[in-house]
Design an enzyme around this catalytic site. Structure first.
Site, PDB file in Angstrom:
ATOM      1  N   LYS A 139      16.584  -2.926 -27.831  1.00 56.21           N
ATOM      2  CA  LYS A 139      16.315  -4.037 -28.745  1.00 56.21           C
ATOM      3  C   LYS A 139      16.636  -3.649 -30.180  1.00 56.21           C
ATOM      4  O   LYS A 139      17.160  -4.441 -30.949  1.00 56.21           O
ATOM      5  CB  LYS A 139      14.838  -4.455 -28.612  1.00 56.21           C
ATOM      6  CG  LYS A 139      14.458  -5.662 -29.468  1.00 56.21           C
ATOM      7  CD  LYS A 139      15.150  -6.932 -28.984  1.00 56.21           C
ATOM      8  CE  LYS A 139      14.916  -8.126 -29.864  1.00 56.21           C
ATOM      9  NZ  LYS A 139      15.931  -9.182 -29.670  1.00 56.21           N
ATOM     10  N   TRP A 158       0.962 -10.438 -36.340  1.00 56.66           N
ATOM     11  CA  TRP A 158       2.368 -10.114 -36.573  1.00 56.66           C
ATOM     12  C   TRP A 158       2.652 -10.594 -37.983  1.00 56.66           C
ATOM     13  O   TRP A 158       2.649 -11.788 -38.247  1.00 56.66           O
ATOM     14  CB  TRP A 158       3.262 -10.820 -35.549  1.00 56.66           C
ATOM     15  CG  TRP A 158       4.616 -10.200 -35.465  1.00 56.66           C
ATOM     16  CD1 TRP A 158       4.929  -8.995 -34.904  1.00 56.66           C
ATOM     17  CD2 TRP A 158       5.831 -10.733 -35.964  1.00 56.66           C
ATOM     18  NE1 TRP A 158       6.269  -8.770 -35.024  1.00 56.66           N
ATOM     19  CE2 TRP A 158       6.839  -9.811 -35.667  1.00 56.66           C
ATOM     20  CE3 TRP A 158       6.174 -11.905 -36.638  1.00 56.66           C
ATOM     21  CZ2 TRP A 158       8.172 -10.020 -36.022  1.00 56.66           C
ATOM     22  CZ3 TRP A 158       7.489 -12.108 -36.993  1.00 56.66           C
ATOM     23  CH2 TRP A 158       8.470 -11.172 -36.690  1.00 56.66           C
ATOM     24  N   CYS A 161       1.386 -14.147 -33.652  1.00 55.76           N
ATOM     25  CA  CYS A 161       0.029 -13.615 -33.542  1.00 55.76           C
ATOM     26  C   CYS A 161      -0.632 -14.097 -32.249  1.00 55.76           C
ATOM     27  O   CYS A 161      -0.255 -15.123 -31.694  1.00 55.76           O
ATOM     28  CB  CYS A 161      -0.816 -14.089 -34.713  1.00 55.76           C
ATOM     29  SG  CYS A 161      -0.069 -13.738 -36.302  1.00 55.76           S
ATOM     30  N   ARG A 192       3.322 -10.490 -26.973  1.00 54.19           N
ATOM     31  CA  ARG A 192       3.773 -11.392 -28.031  1.00 54.19           C
ATOM     32  C   ARG A 192       4.249 -10.625 -29.253  1.00 54.19           C
ATOM     33  O   ARG A 192       4.862 -11.202 -30.149  1.00 54.19           O
ATOM     34  CB  ARG A 192       2.622 -12.317 -28.453  1.00 54.19           C
ATOM     35  CG  ARG A 192       2.186 -13.281 -27.389  1.00 54.19           C
ATOM     36  CD  ARG A 192       0.849 -13.920 -27.715  1.00 54.19           C
ATOM     37  NE  ARG A 192       0.918 -14.832 -28.838  1.00 54.19           N
ATOM     38  CZ  ARG A 192       1.178 -16.132 -28.744  1.00 54.19           C
ATOM     39  NH1 ARG A 192       1.385 -16.660 -27.553  1.00 54.19           N
ATOM     40  NH2 ARG A 192       1.229 -16.889 -29.801  1.00 54.19           N
ATOM     41  N   GLU A 218      26.632  -9.434 -22.848  1.00 51.10           N
ATOM     42  CA  GLU A 218      25.398  -8.663 -22.885  1.00 51.10           C
ATOM     43  C   GLU A 218      24.518  -8.870 -21.648  1.00 51.10           C
ATOM     44  O   GLU A 218      23.989  -7.909 -21.101  1.00 51.10           O
ATOM     45  CB  GLU A 218      24.659  -9.143 -24.132  1.00 51.10           C
ATOM     46  CG  GLU A 218      23.589  -8.297 -24.655  1.00 51.10           C
ATOM     47  CD  GLU A 218      23.054  -8.886 -25.959  1.00 51.10           C
ATOM     48  OE1 GLU A 218      22.241  -8.229 -26.559  1.00 51.10           O
ATOM     49  OE2 GLU A 218      23.427 -10.019 -26.369  1.00 51.10           O
ATOM     50  N   GLU A 278      29.512 -15.297 -31.128  1.00 50.58           N
ATOM     51  CA  GLU A 278      28.154 -15.056 -30.639  1.00 50.58           C
ATOM     52  C   GLU A 278      28.018 -15.489 -29.173  1.00 50.58           C
ATOM     53  O   GLU A 278      27.383 -14.799 -28.373  1.00 50.58           O
ATOM     54  CB  GLU A 278      27.142 -15.791 -31.529  1.00 50.58           C
ATOM     55  CG  GLU A 278      25.714 -15.736 -31.054  1.00 50.58           C
ATOM     56  CD  GLU A 278      25.130 -14.341 -30.876  1.00 50.58           C
ATOM     57  OE1 GLU A 278      25.777 -13.351 -31.291  1.00 50.58           O
ATOM     58  OE2 GLU A 278      24.050 -14.234 -30.279  1.00 50.58           O
ATOM     59  N   HIS A 337      49.352 -15.323 -30.479  1.00 49.67           N
ATOM     60  CA  HIS A 337      49.874 -14.070 -31.037  1.00 49.67           C
ATOM     61  C   HIS A 337      49.584 -12.889 -30.123  1.00 49.67           C
ATOM     62  O   HIS A 337      49.634 -11.745 -30.560  1.00 49.67           O
ATOM     63  CB  HIS A 337      49.301 -13.845 -32.443  1.00 49.67           C
ATOM     64  CG  HIS A 337      49.692 -14.926 -33.398  1.00 49.67           C
ATOM     65  ND1 HIS A 337      50.955 -15.033 -33.933  1.00 49.67           N
ATOM     66  CD2 HIS A 337      49.004 -15.993 -33.868  1.00 49.67           C
ATOM     67  CE1 HIS A 337      51.028 -16.100 -34.702  1.00 49.67           C
ATOM     68  NE2 HIS A 337      49.851 -16.709 -34.682  1.00 49.67           N
ATOM     69  N   LYS A 343      26.869 -12.951 -26.184  1.00 50.76           N
ATOM     70  CA  LYS A 343      25.710 -13.264 -25.340  1.00 50.76           C
ATOM     71  C   LYS A 343      26.102 -13.143 -23.877  1.00 50.76           C
ATOM     72  O   LYS A 343      25.364 -12.581 -23.079  1.00 50.76           O
ATOM     73  CB  LYS A 343      25.232 -14.685 -25.670  1.00 50.76           C
ATOM     74  CG  LYS A 343      23.792 -14.932 -25.669  1.00 50.76           C
ATOM     75  CD  LYS A 343      23.014 -14.462 -26.869  1.00 50.76           C
ATOM     76  CE  LYS A 343      23.185 -13.046 -27.247  1.00 50.76           C
ATOM     77  NZ  LYS A 343      22.674 -12.643 -28.521  1.00 50.76           N
ATOM     78  N   ASN A 361      -3.245 -18.139 -36.821  1.00 53.78           N
ATOM     79  CA  ASN A 361      -1.874 -17.903 -36.366  1.00 53.78           C
ATOM     80  C   ASN A 361      -1.004 -18.968 -37.027  1.00 53.78           C
ATOM     81  O   ASN A 361      -1.381 -20.138 -37.015  1.00 53.78           O
ATOM     82  CB  ASN A 361      -1.862 -18.055 -34.831  1.00 53.78           C
ATOM     83  CG  ASN A 361      -0.480 -17.982 -34.243  1.00 53.78           C
ATOM     84  OD1 ASN A 361       0.469 -17.609 -34.923  1.00 53.78           O
ATOM     85  ND2 ASN A 361      -0.359 -18.348 -32.977  1.00 53.78           N
ATOM     86  N   GLY A 362       0.107 -18.580 -37.649  1.00 53.29           N
ATOM     87  CA  GLY A 362       0.976 -19.580 -38.280  1.00 53.29           C
ATOM     88  C   GLY A 362       1.020 -19.370 -39.790  1.00 53.29           C
ATOM     89  O   GLY A 362       0.645 -18.312 -40.300  1.00 53.29           O
TER      90      GLY A 362
HETATM   91  O1  M6R Z   1      17.767  -5.880 -35.313  1.00 55.10           O
HETATM   92  P1  M6R Z   1      19.184  -6.227 -35.678  1.00 55.10           P
HETATM   93  O2  M6R Z   1      19.389  -7.680 -35.921  1.00 55.10           O
HETATM   94  O3  M6R Z   1      19.669  -5.398 -36.843  1.00 55.10           O
HETATM   95  O4  M6R Z   1      20.038  -5.789 -34.435  1.00 55.10           O
HETATM   96  C1  M6R Z   1      21.425  -5.825 -34.489  1.00 55.10           C
HETATM   97  C2  M6R Z   1      22.030  -5.798 -33.106  1.00 55.10           C
HETATM   98  O5  M6R Z   1      21.709  -4.594 -32.464  1.00 55.10           O
HETATM   99  C3  M6R Z   1      21.538  -6.960 -32.242  1.00 55.10           C
HETATM  100  O6  M6R Z   1      21.814  -8.185 -32.863  1.00 55.10           O
HETATM  101  C4  M6R Z   1      22.202  -6.955 -30.867  1.00 55.10           C
HETATM  102  O7  M6R Z   1      23.565  -7.216 -31.003  1.00 55.10           O
HETATM  103  C5  M6R Z   1      21.521  -8.000 -29.985  1.00 55.10           C
HETATM  104  N1  M6R Z   1      20.952  -7.376 -28.848  1.00 55.10           N
HETATM  105  C6  M6R Z   1      22.444  -9.045 -29.484  1.00 55.10           C
HETATM  106  O8  M6R Z   1      21.802  -9.966 -28.683  1.00 55.10           O
END
Ligand code: M6R
Length: 607
Positions: free
Chosen positions: A602, A73, A2, A27, A487, A480, A503, A484, A99-100
């Site tokens: 996103k 939010w 928020c 935010r 990406e 992960e 393998h 990262k 907020n919080g």
């Molecule tokens: O909103 P979601 O967690 O469902 O999104 C899933 C993926 O699209 C998301 O985690 C994507 O892999 C990220 N951009 C990775 O950093």
């Protein structure tokens, strides 16, 4: 998260507040509102974007040169006009924005209802308005102080009353707050960018402090009332950098928010003995005992969180646990049914494939638990049970803090089920609780070692392929780390269980190829090191993530990213952070648009 605004000065408050709220839009928010005092207090609010609130304000044009404002939010109660801030008591003479999270909101609400208060929203914030009104005895500062004494949690609070019409009282308990010093005017905001175009001079309010603003200026005290001296902080950032809290990118800002996020995720949910309270996880103990299988379904980073969750569930609960990419599960005729719990993991709660897989599981009789960051999201509305991760809005496309919050939330679900089924005994529950409660401090320590991640990033920035290795929980974290890197840096990378290497993939390991090995699982340590020896023998450049007390790793790896020593169950969460930092710095060195990587969105709301 928020956004909060407050204004005392000569200008029309509505204009100043709306302008400030617009500058806090980054935010993330789902509704907004203002309250302006001119004798009586006018409260105007609207769900949705600030343009909707602007239309309401334009129609009313509330006069007055003192006011408070808020972008919400949602955390308690879905986004709506009624749940938007500011909130008032029944008389409308006391008004608050907040907020919080108020941890003990339910018991406070119950008491207030019992004593005859009528609530008009589902928020925890409204409780504060009623409490201040009840406590008021001619002194707003004293009333706010008494409320802060009973309202537990991490929050920032701003209060105004018609009874003292030229005064604003604000309190910081953890959640951020600044005071902007203008020429004959004073601003309160949750963040500097809200008023940076109006003043460069700020007082940073610290945790546990109270601020009183009136026409004579500003006074900071402790919550108990002891005066505080604070130097003026002169900001020389531009507006873009200020939005990022001084960081170069949202991704880095969000990485640094992770210790606080873990605290938020745990707040009010975990006791020292490992007992867990999850308000919207409503299945009963019989259900938990009857469970035959658990299915995690998700995409991308959320899927990787599911991998950790599944490894954890299998280890702790001994329940057959499966993880399926949501886009695969939809078409795989999954054997999920009424004896299964499906945990759909999604930061946004709007990922089309995850929604479809979760709906399919429900249509086959499975109970569905949404593990999501967004209150009122479609996934949350579809679900039988919801666990909100409370990571706050994540702006960088690359997910970091939402991922860590998902992992922590999974530990909470595992504890909730494991205690009931008896798989997690008292000692183990207390040990996990201790580890989780220590996690914010451990993450702070890792962040303090960012230089080591920068040095590691320099070693791989010119590579064409990077391989990540790990076993068990470390493999899930390696997945992960690899995503990262791909990406944000656009470097090709792959993660694999360390035992899988020989393998096939070993054929790709030649002189200088970077390998990032995660080694937090003590029981599997030697196995991971065998794979490390195999790649080293082929000339690979090995970067390891290992505990501070790992005395043999320096012999195995060329570079070690040290993390503070932690229990095996907690170590993988800690290990995720240096991997995020490495990915970030490689991308920065390569000059990429880190917060908006090419081709990515996103939230993926199409199949
Ligand atoms: O909103 P979601 O967690 O469902 O999104 C899933 C993926 O699209 C998301 O985690 C994507 O892999 C990220 N951009 C990775 O950093």
């Amino acid at each position: 998260m928020c956004g909060i605004m407050g204004y005392v000065g000569p200008q029309q408050a509505a204009t100043v507040l709306l302008d400030g709220l617009r500058r806090l839009e980054y935010r993330g928010y789902d509704s907004a509102g203002i309250a302006v005092a001119n004798g009586a207090i006018a409260v105007l609010k609207a769900e949705g974007k600030i343009d909707r609130l602007q239309a309401v304000v334009d129609a009313v044009q509330p006069p007055g040169t003192i006011g408070i404002g808020h972008t919400r939010w949602a955390t308690h109660g879905a986004p709506s006009d009624a749940n938007a801030h500011p909130h008032t008591d029944a008389s409308g003479k006391f008004v608050v924005v907040h907020n919080g999270i108020i941890e003990n909101h339910q018991s406070l609400r119950d008491e207030l209802v019992e004593s005859g208060n009528v609530f008009t929203s589902e928020t925890d914030t409204e409780i504060l308005a009623h409490l201040v009104a009840d406590a008021y005895d001619g002194d707003l500062v004293a009333a706010v102080r008494s409320v802060v004494d009973v309202a537990e949690g991490a929050y920032a609070l701003v209060v105004m009353t018609e009874h003292e019409p030229r005064k604003i009282v604000a309190v910081r308990r953890v959640s951020p707050m600044v005071v902007g010093l203008g020429d004959g005017e004073t601003f309160i905001a949750s963040d500097i960018p809200a008023v940076l175009h109006r003043t460069k001079r700020f007082l940073i309010v610290e945790d546990g402090e109270m601020v009183v603003v009136d026409d004579s200026g500003v006074r900071i005290t402790t919550i108990d009332g002891d005066p505080v001296e604070r130097d003026v902080f002169v900001v020389d950032w531009d507006a873009g950098r200020a939005e990022k809290g001084g960081y170069e990118h949202f991704m880095l800002k969000e990485i640094y928010e992770q210790p606080a996020v873990v605290t938020e995720t745990l707040t009010g949910r975990l006791d020292q003995d490992g007992s867990v309270w999850l308000a919207d996880v409503t299945f009963d103990n019989d259900y938990a005992r009857s469970l035959q299988s658990v299915w995690f379904t998700a995409c991308g980073t959320a899927y990787h969180a599911g991998l950790v969750g599944a490894a954890l569930f299998r280890k702790l609960l001994r329940i057959p646990t499966y993880v399926e990419y949501a886009h695969e599960m939809r078409y795989n005729e999954p054997l999920v049914g009424s004896e299964s719990l499906t945990i759909a993991v999604s930061q946004s709660g709007e990922t089309a494939d995850t929604l479809a897989a979760a709906r399919q599981a429900r249509s086959q009789g499975s109970r569905m638990l949404a593990l999501t960051n967004v209150v009122g999201s479609t996934l949350a509305r579809d679900a039988d049970d919801v666990l909100y991760t409370r990571a706050g809005p994540e702006i960088s496309v690359a997910s970091t803090k939402a991922y860590i919050a998902m992992l922590v939330a999974e530990y909470l679900i595992a504890l909730r089920i494991g205690r009931v089924r008896g798989d997690v005994d008292k000692d183990l529950a207390a040990e996990i609780a201790l580890g989780l409660n220590q996690l914010p401090g451990l993450l702070e320590e890792v962040l303090a070692r960012e230089d080591a991640a920068i040095a590691a990033a320099e070693q791989i920035v010119d590579a064409s392929d990077v391989y990540y290795l790990g076993r068990g929980l470390d493999y899930a974290v390696a997945m992960e780390g690899s995503l990262k890197l791909k990406e944000v840096s656009y470097l090709h990378s792959e993660a694999m269980p360390a035992g899988e290497l020989k393998h096939g993939t070993l054929a790709l390991i030649t002189e200088g190829v970077p390998i990032i090995a995660v080694a937090t699982q003590r029981a599997l340590y030697d196995k991971t090191m065998s794979a490390v020896s195999e790649v080293k023998a082929r000339g690979a450049h090995v970067i390891a993530v290992a505990y501070d007390d790992d005395v043999s790793i320096d012999r195995e790896a060329h570079t070690v990213l040290r993390i503070p020593t932690a229990p095996d169950l907690i170590g993988p969460i800690v290990a995720a952070v240096p991997l995020q930092l490495v990915a970030y710095h490689v991308a920065r060195m390569r000059g990429h648009d880190i917060d908006q990587p090419r081709n990515l969105a996103k939230s993926v709301t199409v199949e």
